[in-house]
Design an enzyme around this catalytic site. Structure first.
Site, PDB file in Angstrom:
ATOM      1  N   ASP A  92       0.849  -1.190   0.000  1.00 20.71           N
ATOM      2  CA  ASP A  92       0.000   0.000   0.000  1.00 20.71           C
ATOM      3  C   ASP A  92       0.885   1.240   0.000  1.00 20.71           C
ATOM      4  OD1 ASP A  92       0.697  -0.517   2.827  1.00 20.71           O
ATOM      5  OD2 ASP A  92      -0.588   1.208   3.230  1.00 20.71           O
ATOM      6  N   GLU A 156      -0.065  -0.509   5.812  1.00 22.93           N
ATOM      7  CA  GLU A 156       0.946   0.084   6.685  1.00 22.93           C
ATOM      8  C   GLU A 156       0.836   1.599   6.727  1.00 22.93           C
ATOM      9  OE1 GLU A 156       4.624   1.871   8.054  1.00 22.93           O
ATOM     10  OE2 GLU A 156       3.793   2.037   6.025  1.00 22.93           O
TER      11      GLU A 156
END
Length: 454
Positions: A92, A156
């Protein structure tokens, strides 16, 4: 042992790695469905899973984590009796911010001035490619000498803790003898560095309400309390005149006793405009690695274009507080919340919502695995010795892993050196650093396996 076969293999794999990184960067994998479709993250997760399967990983799975995202797991068995190493990255990314400010499209990997530009190129899709390159080089030069687990996190950057909660519920999944977190970076290009500390973080949204509805600023301005003005006053209370963070009860005088960051170099790396002062007190290293730092990262208010002469009834802001090692993030959250509630002017009604939190982390750089890493860096970076530094960012999973696996050694390396401009526009990765760190990781895995045979 010579690094020549490994280094030559990695060099030959770089064109393929560039193409693969371009494919992965193309996914707009911001783990916030309010900004980008969830399908973008799902597509990136499938790409990562397919890449692991192509490298003969077993038990490849897309793990549905409690925050609604997916982390990707795979296991590559090594020789009998070999130690197990967990390799971490995340797929991500941060939002691209103002896409018009990018010199090339943020989700299109573009080569310019010897670097590869694109959101996630360094943080941390490039980290996943670093792991792949290291493993491919080993497979081409005698085989992977350890058992390998790979985990690629899907949220994250949002700090929502999905993988942390999943790991706590399935503690056997990520168990390993040592863990390599591929999400930090060298102090600067060409200087091999392991990260010794990470600041933790807490993320809060604060909302102020002062009126039942917006009012005409000419008819009521000067007496009616404006929520936007109240918010400006409240946010100003979080910093002293010199820019030092001033959250009531939070200690701000710790000192960093390791590698220092010369102010001139920091100004250049941070691209501070001529004549503009740095904020805070102490050395640069004190301020960015050893002390808390508050940042207002967003405000909901009317844009300048289309603004009307009105008093605002409500205002909202999002606040990030970085918390250094030695301070508890949960306690810092309580202190920041209490500060916001007590400093709102004019009796404005205050509501605070927590949207993310993670503890600070300190690695034990005296542990044996660091000897294997230092030896690897010495070969991959001829003439340079491994350095250790702090990092102002946060990787909340580190403390979860340290708690679940107290005997595991945790090492932090990666591609996010200052020129990478992670989280900013025009993020990029140095292909030379990707190559050298891939060689480093391959040599480390070989060194580490040998050390366990003694």
């Amino acid at each position: 042992m010579t690094a020549r076969p490994i280094s030559e293999t990695v060099a030959s794999l770089m064109p393929r790695a560039k193409q693969e990184l371009a494919e992965l960067v193309a996914f707009r994998s911001v783990a916030d469905p309010a900004q980008f479709p969830k399908s973008e993250c799902e597509g990136a997760a499938r790409w990562v899973a397919d890449a692991l399967r192509a490298e003969d990983f077993q038990d490849v799975a897309l793990l549905d984590t409690p925050d609604g995202t997916q982390s990707v797991y795979g296991f590559l068995p090594g020789p009998a009796g070999a130690p197990t190493v967990l390799l971490y990255a995340h797929y991500d990314v941060q939002p691209p911010l103002d896409e018009s400010a990018w010199l090339s499209p943020p989700f299109e990997l573009t080569e310019r001035a010897g670097r590869w530009f694109g959101r996630g190129a360094a943080d941390c899709k490039g980290g996943f490619l670093m792991h792949l390159l290291a493993l491919r080089a080993l497979k081409a030069n005698g085989g992977v000498p350890v058992s390998v687990k790979v985990i690629a996190e899907g949220s994250e950057e949002q700090g929502t803790g999905g993988l942390e909660r999943y790991a706590e519920a399935h503690p056997e999944l990520l168990a390993a003898d040592t863990i390599v977190i591929g999400d930090t970076g060298n102090f600067r290009v060409g200087l091999p560095t392991v990260t010794a500390t990470l600041r933790g973080m807490t993320m809060l949204r604060v909302k102020l309400d002062t009126l039942e509805g917006n009012l005409h600023s000419g008819q009521f301005g000067g007496a009616a309390p404006d929520a936007l003005a109240a918010m400006i006053e409240l946010l100003a209370s979080l910093r002293a005149a010199d820019g030092t963070t001033t959250v009531d009860g939070l200690t701000t005088d710790a000192e960093w006793d390791g590698l220092q960051y010369p102010e001139a170099e920091f100004r250049k790396d941070a691209k501070v405009l001529d004549g503009v002062e740095l904020i805070g007190k102490g050395t640069v290293a004190d301020r960015i690695w050893a002390r808390p730092a508050v940042t207002v990262i967003g405000i909901d208010c009317p844009p300048v274009v289309g603004a009307t002469p009105s008093l605002q009834a409500s205002a909202r802001a999002q606040i990030s507080l970085r918390v250094p090692p030695g301070q508890d993030a949960a306690e810092a959250t309580k202190l920041l919340t209490a500060h916001l509630e007590s400093h709102a002017p004019w009796g404005a009604r205050v509501s605070v919502e927590q949207v993310g939190q993670g503890q600070a982390f300190r690695a034990d750089i005296t542990s044996p695995a660091y000897t294997s890493m230092a030896d690897a860096m010495r070969v991959a970076y001829p003439g340079e010795e491994m350095q250790s530094s702090g990092m102002g960012g946060s990787i909340p999973l580190c403390n979860t892993l340290a708690s679940l696996y107290p005997d595991a050694e945790i090492l932090l390396i990666g591609l996010s050196e200052p020129e990478a401009q992670i989280h900013a526009v025009n993020e990029s990765v140095s292909p030379e650093e990707l190559e050298r760190l891939s060689v480093t990781e391959a040599l480390f895995l070989r060194n580490y396996a040998e050390s366990k045979k003694v």
